[in-house]
Design a protein around this motif. Structure first.
Motif, PDB file in Angstrom:
ATOM      1  N   ARG A 158      15.140   9.801 -16.054  1.00 24.77           N
ATOM      2  CA  ARG A 158      13.842   9.853 -16.568  1.00 24.77           C
ATOM      3  C   ARG A 158      13.002   8.844 -15.624  1.00 24.77           C
ATOM      4  NH1 ARG A 158      14.232   8.486 -23.130  1.00 24.77           N
ATOM      5  NH2 ARG A 158      15.219  10.389 -23.685  1.00 24.77           N
ATOM      6  N   PHE A 159      13.368   7.928 -14.951  1.00 21.43           N
ATOM      7  CA  PHE A 159      12.698   7.305 -13.784  1.00 21.43           C
ATOM      8  C   PHE A 159      12.432   8.121 -12.596  1.00 21.43           C
ATOM      9  CE2 PHE A 159      13.408   3.568 -16.582  1.00 21.43           C
ATOM     10  CZ  PHE A 159      12.498   2.766 -16.051  1.00 21.43           C
ATOM     11  N   ARG A 160      13.360   8.973 -12.334  1.00 24.31           N
ATOM     12  CA  ARG A 160      13.335   9.885 -11.098  1.00 24.31           C
ATOM     13  C   ARG A 160      12.206  11.015 -11.411  1.00 24.31           C
ATOM     14  NH1 ARG A 160      18.136  10.304 -10.004  1.00 24.31           N
ATOM     15  NH2 ARG A 160      17.924   9.268  -7.783  1.00 24.31           N
ATOM     16  N   ASP A 161      12.246  11.510 -12.811  1.00 24.39           N
ATOM     17  CA  ASP A 161      11.122  12.301 -13.058  1.00 24.39           C
ATOM     18  C   ASP A 161       9.730  11.878 -13.090  1.00 24.39           C
ATOM     19  OD1 ASP A 161      13.100  14.421 -13.409  1.00 24.39           O
ATOM     20  OD2 ASP A 161      13.228  14.073 -15.802  1.00 24.39           O
ATOM     21  N   ALA A 162       9.482  10.381 -13.327  1.00 29.82           N
ATOM     22  CA  ALA A 162       8.364   9.777 -13.590  1.00 29.82           C
ATOM     23  C   ALA A 162       7.731   9.558 -12.292  1.00 29.82           C
ATOM     24  CB  ALA A 162       8.372   8.457 -14.313  1.00 29.82           C
ATOM     25  N   ALA A 163       8.864   9.160 -11.100  1.00 32.47           N
ATOM     26  CA  ALA A 163       8.329   8.602  -9.919  1.00 32.47           C
ATOM     27  C   ALA A 163       7.440   9.696  -9.289  1.00 32.47           C
ATOM     28  CB  ALA A 163       9.818   8.121  -9.055  1.00 32.47           C
ATOM     29  N   SER A 164       6.724   9.342  -8.156  1.00 30.20           N
ATOM     30  CA  SER A 164       5.804   9.860  -7.303  1.00 30.20           C
ATOM     31  C   SER A 164       5.619   9.333  -6.385  1.00 30.20           C
ATOM     32  CB  SER A 164       4.751  10.512  -8.115  1.00 30.20           C
ATOM     33  OG  SER A 164       3.828   9.458  -8.429  1.00 30.20           O
ATOM     34  N   GLU A 165       4.424  10.252  -5.348  1.00 36.53           N
ATOM     35  CA  GLU A 165       4.253   9.134  -4.100  1.00 36.53           C
ATOM     36  C   GLU A 165       3.260   8.059  -4.557  1.00 36.53           C
ATOM     37  OE1 GLU A 165       0.614  12.550  -3.106  1.00 36.53           O
ATOM     38  OE2 GLU A 165       2.346  12.282  -1.926  1.00 36.53           O
ATOM     39  N   GLU A 166       2.688   8.174  -5.766  1.00 38.56           N
ATOM     40  CA  GLU A 166       1.846   7.056  -6.202  1.00 38.56           C
ATOM     41  C   GLU A 166       2.536   5.804  -6.712  1.00 38.56           C
ATOM     42  OE1 GLU A 166      -1.484   7.050  -5.896  1.00 38.56           O
ATOM     43  OE2 GLU A 166      -1.106   8.764  -4.743  1.00 38.56           O
ATOM     44  N   THR A 167       3.911   5.984  -6.868  1.00 36.09           N
ATOM     45  CA  THR A 167       4.735   4.961  -7.396  1.00 36.09           C
ATOM     46  C   THR A 167       4.985   3.824  -6.205  1.00 36.09           C
ATOM     47  OG1 THR A 167       5.946   6.335  -8.919  1.00 36.09           O
ATOM     48  CG2 THR A 167       6.846   4.230  -8.486  1.00 36.09           C
ATOM     49  N   GLY A 168       4.672   2.616  -6.552  1.00 36.67           N
ATOM     50  CA  GLY A 168       4.655   1.522  -5.449  1.00 36.67           C
ATOM     51  C   GLY A 168       5.777   0.460  -5.990  1.00 36.67           C
TER      52      GLY A 168
ATOM     53  N   ALA B 147      13.711   4.010  -6.026  1.00 37.96           N
ATOM     54  CA  ALA B 147      12.550   3.655  -5.263  1.00 37.96           C
ATOM     55  C   ALA B 147      12.633   3.832  -3.827  1.00 37.96           C
ATOM     56  CB  ALA B 147      13.043   1.986  -5.299  1.00 37.96           C
ATOM     57  N   GLU B 148      13.701   3.895  -3.137  1.00 41.81           N
ATOM     58  CA  GLU B 148      13.719   4.272  -1.488  1.00 41.81           C
ATOM     59  C   GLU B 148      13.155   5.651  -1.479  1.00 41.81           C
ATOM     60  OE1 GLU B 148      16.796   4.284   2.149  1.00 41.81           O
ATOM     61  OE2 GLU B 148      17.415   3.544   0.130  1.00 41.81           O
TER      62      GLU B 148
ATOM     63  N   ASP C  99       0.897  -1.160   0.003  1.00 42.45           N
ATOM     64  CA  ASP C  99      -0.009  -0.071  -0.079  1.00 42.45           C
ATOM     65  C   ASP C  99       0.856   1.260   0.033  1.00 42.45           C
ATOM     66  OD1 ASP C  99      -2.482  -1.247   0.090  1.00 42.45           O
ATOM     67  OD2 ASP C  99      -2.739  -1.521   2.203  1.00 42.45           O
ATOM     68  N   ALA C 100       2.185   1.120  -0.651  1.00 44.15           N
ATOM     69  CA  ALA C 100       2.908   2.495  -0.762  1.00 44.15           C
ATOM     70  C   ALA C 100       2.584   2.997  -2.232  1.00 44.15           C
ATOM     71  CB  ALA C 100       4.401   1.982  -0.687  1.00 44.15           C
ATOM     72  N   GLY C 101       1.689   2.755  -2.846  1.00 43.92           N
ATOM     73  CA  GLY C 101       1.260   3.385  -4.157  1.00 43.92           C
ATOM     74  C   GLY C 101       0.920   2.228  -5.001  1.00 43.92           C
ATOM     75  N   SER C 102       0.228   2.683  -6.201  1.00 44.92           N
ATOM     76  CA  SER C 102      -0.548   1.675  -7.043  1.00 44.92           C
ATOM     77  C   SER C 102       0.145   1.946  -8.382  1.00 44.92           C
ATOM     78  CB  SER C 102      -1.948   1.757  -7.211  1.00 44.92           C
ATOM     79  OG  SER C 102      -2.278   3.059  -7.459  1.00 44.92           O
ATOM     80  N   GLU C 103       1.219   2.686  -8.470  1.00 44.30           N
ATOM     81  CA  GLU C 103       1.913   2.938  -9.792  1.00 44.30           C
ATOM     82  C   GLU C 103       2.955   1.982 -10.189  1.00 44.30           C
ATOM     83  OE1 GLU C 103       3.141   6.774 -12.514  1.00 44.30           O
ATOM     84  OE2 GLU C 103       3.837   6.384 -10.541  1.00 44.30           O
TER      85      GLU C 103
END
Length: 355
Positions: free
Chosen positions: A130-140, A167-168, A89-93
């Motif tokens: 690119r992954f860092r830019d795409a990551a958010s609090e919704e990223t699990g 990820a961390e 439950d840390a995010g659904s993306e």
């Protein structure tokens, strides 16, 4: 594959990733030995896998055997890993590299997650920013495959460390599918297990490395806090992984030397060279794989649609995978699997067709 099989002409199948070479001799010996085992050996194995197999894997991977769940192929290992990450439950993306192996977004949808495709570089490598830019609090979950299908890229340890750090940063989990780990032509592949991070799950299996896609023996190496959830899901869905293939794989691991894998890599390197030489003759742009056994090719005016893949079957007698099935980044391309002894013949057909 169905269209190629029903064609009214001879077709070289370069769609599937089914190895065409011999499995290790010890694997066949293991099956024969198992056939004469006592009746109790024909009953349920431990759900998480045969103890001896998990201990053998643990010794080779330098991890505790308690972190290993033996699964019905790497496909189930990926499913368990993705589910374990998303169940936090840390995010659904789910962040996926584009082009992408189609089963990853399919599994994300099955798990009620939202897949976001992050474009890779032209050569298939990953830019972590690119992954860092795409990551958010919704990223699990961040999921990558190295050596990669379909690009053949081998991601550096530095890249994997950056993805683990991302990820961390967003409280996500990094899942790394390493099923092609024995097919590294660069000599630079390092398992993500060397990161020693509790954010990382590694999945792999023996379908490709031992040429036994029908045996369905894979495994996941999970952080300790995710093991119980993965074991429970595995038990409820599958009860256990089939016992005879596990026993055969164990014997093959113990008795197969490094020359077996080196010989296969040498054969695949030769196929890559032959195939890409023909693509040069056809005027195609292509990826030269650093690992795995796939080549992506782009022919001017011939995008990688399903319709064009069928046309190639009908008119050239070669079956490739349409690039549009791998996401949006390689829609102009076609993917060819070099797991056929007819790879040179297929290359000649492509050169003649497009020259």
């Amino acid at each position: 594959m169905q269209y190629a099989a029903s064609a009214d002409r001879d077709v070289v199948d370069m769609v599937s990733g089914n190895p065409d070479w011999e499995p290790p001799a010890a694997l066949r010996d293991g099956l024969r030995e198992y056939a004469d085992a006592s009746p109790d050996e024909f009953q349920y194995p431990p759900s998480e896998g045969l103890r001896a197999l998990r201990e053998e894997i643990a010794a080779r991977r330098n991890v505790d055997a308690g972190r290993i769940v033996v699964t019905n192929g790497t496909g189930e290992a990926n499913y368990l890993a993705m589910a374990a990450a998303l169940d936090r439950d840390a995010g659904s993306e789910v962040l996926l590299a584009d082009p992408v192996y189609p089963y990853y977004p399919g599994k994300a949808e099955l798990l009620d997650a939202d897949a976001t495709l992050v474009p890779t570089e032209r050569d298939g490598s990953i830019d972590p920013d690119r992954f860092r830019d795409a990551a958010s609090e919704e990223t699990g979950l961040v999921l990558v495959n190295t050596p990669n299908n379909p690009t053949g890229a081998v991601y550096s340890r530095e890249t994997m460390a950056e993805l683990a750090a991302i990820a961390e940063e967003v409280d996500a989990t990094l899942v790394v599918d390493e099923v092609y780990d024995h097919f590294d032509f660069t000599g630079e592949f390092e398992s993500a297990l060397t990161l020693d991070s509790d954010r990382v799950i590694v999945t792999t299996g023996y379908s490709k490395s031992m040429a036994i896609t029908g045996f369905r023996v894979g495994y996941a190496v999970l952080p300790e806090h995710l093991v119980d959830a993965a074991k429970t899901r595995h038990m409820l869905v599958n009860v256990a992984t089939s016992r005879p293939p596990q026993a055969a794989v164990l014997r093959a691991l113990r008795e197969t030397d490094a020359d077996y894998y080196a010989d296969v890599r040498a054969m695949l390197r030769e196929r890559v060279t032959t195939f890409t030489d023909a693509l040069d003759a056809a005027g195609a742009e292509y990826t030269t794989p650093g690992g795995a056994f796939y080549v992506l090719a782009r022919f001017d005016g011939f995008p990688g649609t399903m319709a064009n893949a069928k046309q190639l079957i009908d008119e050239a007698g070669v079956a490739g995978m349409p690039g549009e099935t791998f996401g949006s980044a390689r829609e102009e391309w076609l993917r060819f699997a070099l797991v056929t002894p007819r790879a040179e013949e297929a290359a000649g057909r492509l050169a003649d067709y497009f020259a």
